[in-house]
Design a protein around this motif. Sequence first.
Motif, short mmCIF file in Angstrom:
data_model
loop_
_atom_site.label_atom_id
_atom_site.label_comp_id
_atom_site.label_asym_id
_atom_site.label_seq_id
_atom_site.Cartn_x
_atom_site.Cartn_y
_atom_site.Cartn_z
N LEU A 217 0.84 -1.19 0.00
CA LEU A 217 0.00 0.00 0.00
C LEU A 217 0.88 1.25 0.00
CD1 LEU A 217 -2.48 -1.18 2.80
CD2 LEU A 217 -2.67 -1.55 0.33
N THR A 218 0.26 2.39 -0.29
CA THR A 218 0.96 3.66 -0.18
C THR A 218 0.53 4.34 1.11
OG1 THR A 218 0.99 3.97 -2.58
CG2 THR A 218 1.43 5.90 -1.23
N ARG A 219 1.50 4.66 1.94
CA ARG A 219 1.21 5.33 3.21
C ARG A 219 1.55 6.81 3.06
NH1 ARG A 219 3.09 2.49 8.63
NH2 ARG A 219 1.29 1.25 7.96
N ILE A 220 0.56 7.66 3.25
CA ILE A 220 0.77 9.11 3.22
C ILE A 220 0.82 9.61 4.66
CG2 ILE A 220 -0.11 11.34 2.49
CD1 ILE A 220 -1.47 10.04 0.17
N TYR A 221 1.94 10.23 5.01
CA TYR A 221 2.13 10.80 6.35
C TYR A 221 1.81 12.29 6.34
CZ TYR A 221 4.74 6.63 7.88
OH TYR A 221 5.13 5.36 8.23
N GLY A 222 1.22 12.75 7.41
CA GLY A 222 0.98 14.18 7.57
C GLY A 222 1.02 14.57 9.02
N THR A 223 0.84 15.85 9.29
CA THR A 223 0.77 16.31 10.67
C THR A 223 -0.25 17.42 10.76
OG1 THR A 223 2.07 16.95 12.61
CG2 THR A 223 2.57 18.09 10.54
N ALA A 224 -0.67 17.72 11.98
CA ALA A 224 -1.62 18.81 12.22
C ALA A 224 -1.34 19.39 13.60
CB ALA A 224 -3.06 18.29 12.14
N PHE A 225 -1.57 20.69 13.74
CA PHE A 225 -1.34 21.38 15.00
C PHE A 225 -2.47 22.35 15.27
CE2 PHE A 225 2.89 19.89 14.01
CZ PHE A 225 3.41 19.56 15.26
N ALA A 226 -2.49 22.85 16.49
CA ALA A 226 -3.54 23.79 16.88
C ALA A 226 -3.28 25.18 16.34
CB ALA A 226 -3.68 23.83 18.40
N ASP A 227 -2.01 25.52 16.07
CA ASP A 227 -1.75 26.83 15.47
C ASP A 227 -0.52 26.77 14.57
OD1 ASP A 227 0.71 27.43 16.92
OD2 ASP A 227 -0.53 27.92 18.65
N LYS A 228 -0.33 27.83 13.77
CA LYS A 228 0.72 27.87 12.74
C LYS A 228 2.11 27.89 13.34
CE LYS A 228 -2.10 30.05 9.14
NZ LYS A 228 -2.29 31.23 8.27
N LYS A 229 2.27 28.54 14.50
CA LYS A 229 3.60 28.61 15.12
C LYS A 229 4.12 27.23 15.48
CE LYS A 229 3.38 33.26 17.14
NZ LYS A 229 3.37 34.04 18.41
N GLU A 230 3.21 26.38 15.99
CA GLU A 230 3.62 25.02 16.36
C GLU A 230 4.02 24.22 15.13
OE1 GLU A 230 0.26 23.59 18.50
OE2 GLU A 230 0.87 24.51 20.40
N LEU A 231 3.26 24.40 14.04
CA LEU A 231 3.61 23.70 12.80
C LEU A 231 4.97 24.18 12.28
CD1 LEU A 231 3.00 21.83 10.42
CD2 LEU A 231 1.78 23.73 9.34
N LYS A 232 5.18 25.49 12.29
CA LYS A 232 6.45 26.03 11.81
C LYS A 232 7.62 25.48 12.63
CE LYS A 232 8.91 30.37 10.90
NZ LYS A 232 8.85 31.85 10.99
N ALA A 233 7.46 25.45 13.96
CA ALA A 233 8.53 24.92 14.82
C ALA A 233 8.77 23.45 14.53
CB ALA A 233 8.17 25.13 16.29
N TYR A 234 7.69 22.69 14.29
CA TYR A 234 7.82 21.26 13.99
C TYR A 234 8.55 21.04 12.67
CZ TYR A 234 6.55 16.51 12.73
OH TYR A 234 6.60 15.18 12.35
N LEU A 235 8.21 21.82 11.65
CA LEU A 235 8.87 21.67 10.35
C LEU A 235 10.35 22.03 10.44
CD1 LEU A 235 6.12 23.10 7.96
CD2 LEU A 235 6.68 20.70 8.42
N GLN A 236 10.68 23.00 11.30
CA GLN A 236 12.08 23.34 11.52
C GLN A 236 12.81 22.18 12.20
OE1 GLN A 236 11.66 27.00 13.74
NE2 GLN A 236 11.79 28.28 11.89
N ARG A 237 12.13 21.51 13.14
CA ARG A 237 12.74 20.34 13.80
C ARG A 237 12.94 19.21 12.80
NH1 ARG A 237 8.96 21.48 17.84
NH2 ARG A 237 7.71 19.63 17.33
N LEU A 238 11.96 19.05 11.90
CA LEU A 238 12.11 18.02 10.87
C LEU A 238 13.30 18.29 9.97
CD1 LEU A 238 8.59 17.09 9.40
CD2 LEU A 238 10.04 15.75 10.91
N GLU A 239 13.49 19.56 9.60
CA GLU A 239 14.62 19.92 8.75
C GLU A 239 15.93 19.67 9.49
OE1 GLU A 239 16.88 20.92 5.64
OE2 GLU A 239 14.71 20.57 5.66
N GLU A 240 15.95 20.01 10.77
CA GLU A 240 17.15 19.75 11.57
C GLU A 240 17.40 18.25 11.69
OE1 GLU A 240 20.57 20.41 13.61
OE2 GLU A 240 19.33 21.91 12.58
#
Length: 641
Positions: A217-240
């Motif tokens: 199967l194809t597994r699509i991963y995603g994420t969701a947060f309560a606000d944009k700041k948390e998502l931005k911080a998470y994406l920065q952690r992913l990049e790191e």
Amino acid sequence: MAEIQVSVQDGESKAFPQGVTVAEALKELVSGKQRKQSVAVRSNGQLLDLSTTLDGDTVIEPVSIRSEEGLEILRHSTAHLMALAVKELYGDAVKVAIGPAIEDGYYYDFDREKAFSTEDFEAIEAKMTELVNARIPFERREVSREEAIKFFEELGEEYKLELLRDMDVDTVSLYTHGKFVDLCRGPHVPDASWIKVFKLLRVAGSYWRGDETRPMLTRIYGTAFADKKELKAYLQRLEEARKRDHRKLGKQLGLFTIQDQIGPGLILWQPRGALLRRLLEDYWKDEHYKNGYQLLYTPHIARQDLWKTSGHLDFYGENMYSAMEIDEVEYQLKPMNCPFHIGVYKADKHSYREFPIRWCELGTVYRYERTGALHGLMRVRGFTQDDAHIFCRPDQLEEEIFNIIDLNLHILKTFGFDQYDVYLSTRPEKYVGSDEHWELATAALKQALDKKELNYEIDPGEGVFYGPKIDIKIKDQIGRSWQCSTIQVDFNLPERFQMGYTGDDGAEHQPIMIHRALMGSLERFIGVLIEHYAGAFPLWLAPEQARIMNITDDQAEYCEQVYAKLRAQGVRIEKDLRNEKLNYKIREAQMMKVPYMLIIGEREKEEGTVTVRQKDGKNLPAMTPEAFVDLVIDECRRRDA
């Protein structure tokens, strides 16, 4: 209409008509920001949707969308939203499998003739946004299992049907979200408008139910947060995290390789990686010697009967490799070291005066992992455990656990880990041994944690089949948790192997066995170290502590002399005497994360010194080679990070 009493935990209480919804009750009992952020409630240990009707007196506890439970609900709902978007875009060409919330996000598995790729994300995210703006509700209903089977048969959703047919229940709950209906326990957000901040992250292949003989199967991963700041911080952690990926750095730094010709999940340590591993092993052995341990070495295979006696064939057989026949006797690769240490114990008679007996081994074991689960050094098929087994009397159990915790935290701190989460894992459903022994073992672990004043959580049912355990999950530089240390109390194996010792009363007694691993496995721990330090190890762990380089060929002979002198003094040094520009050599050394570069020009040659350049680009004052040796020794002694 009959009335019921609804109370908010540690808050207001009020009478409502029977059948009031959770949302209606919250509107009267909770105000302001708390009510606006309440995505669900907890009642009698269960999480309930806001649309749930209340039929009796109850106490409710609001669950904030920003809490751990609230985020899980948000992400699970986002998985359903994504599935709805996919079905609306691609229709019956896609079959849906499962879509849970996971740590930091969610995924959904899809069966489509043409596998999804990241190129599909733009269209899927756009459709998800459209559905969010439509405020499509999540609606729950309970139906009989037979009715659900009939429903999904009509839809042709074969994966849902298989799940249903394997269930031994009379009723199931279904969630309807627009045209998408899913088999799900919930709870979910009230409607799609709660899902404001989300992002699709990556795709991966996944066998249905983890079985390599089943459809991919194809597994699509995603994420969701309560606000944009948390998502931005998470994406920065992913990049790191991507920059720190131990597989990428392992190749760049020449630490290890995995070759298909050898086999997936089997690590080949390259010279620099082997040296890093030796440094870690030497430190580990020295610390254990200081703490009263003795070193053992044991074989890699044993007769199959040994694993029958230990219980591993019954409880762990699916993780063991197939038997091989030697002289018409069945043998198997070892998944654990413990039965071998018991064999050493049983080679002699023992008295109560000998205890505690502490034996340790860097023992290589082999465990079956599915190909899709393998991941660099983190998940392999052959690995070396930093294993130890302590045999003690009942009156020594608590103190030995206490000592293990002390040694454990000391070693972790030395490697730069001073943040961790502690869990006490209790009896699983499938276990061996008496309830009395389980209670004694669990109490001893709990008491040691309490006396050590360590904060810990109970992890119900996550003990091993022979006993409860303490698990320690370390946190790295960017806040990720890694399962590392484990301490397990075992009454079972001493009983199975009829272990004994002579007590002070002259009678025969059974010792208690403690299993423990502080790093978990060398492979995984080194993988974590690579990512924790982003490949730039502290000086005491660096495979290459210094690299000497000349400016012109005129200094080559002096470089050779300094190189030989430092190497003789134990400095891990390499040389770069190529006819290349100095800046090029410096850049290469920096790429290899070398802590110190020793630069030799004509002045250094004439004065008998070296110019020391640090990996961050700063230069230290010129010094003699002997002074540099002292600098290295002092820094390693202090184990500066």
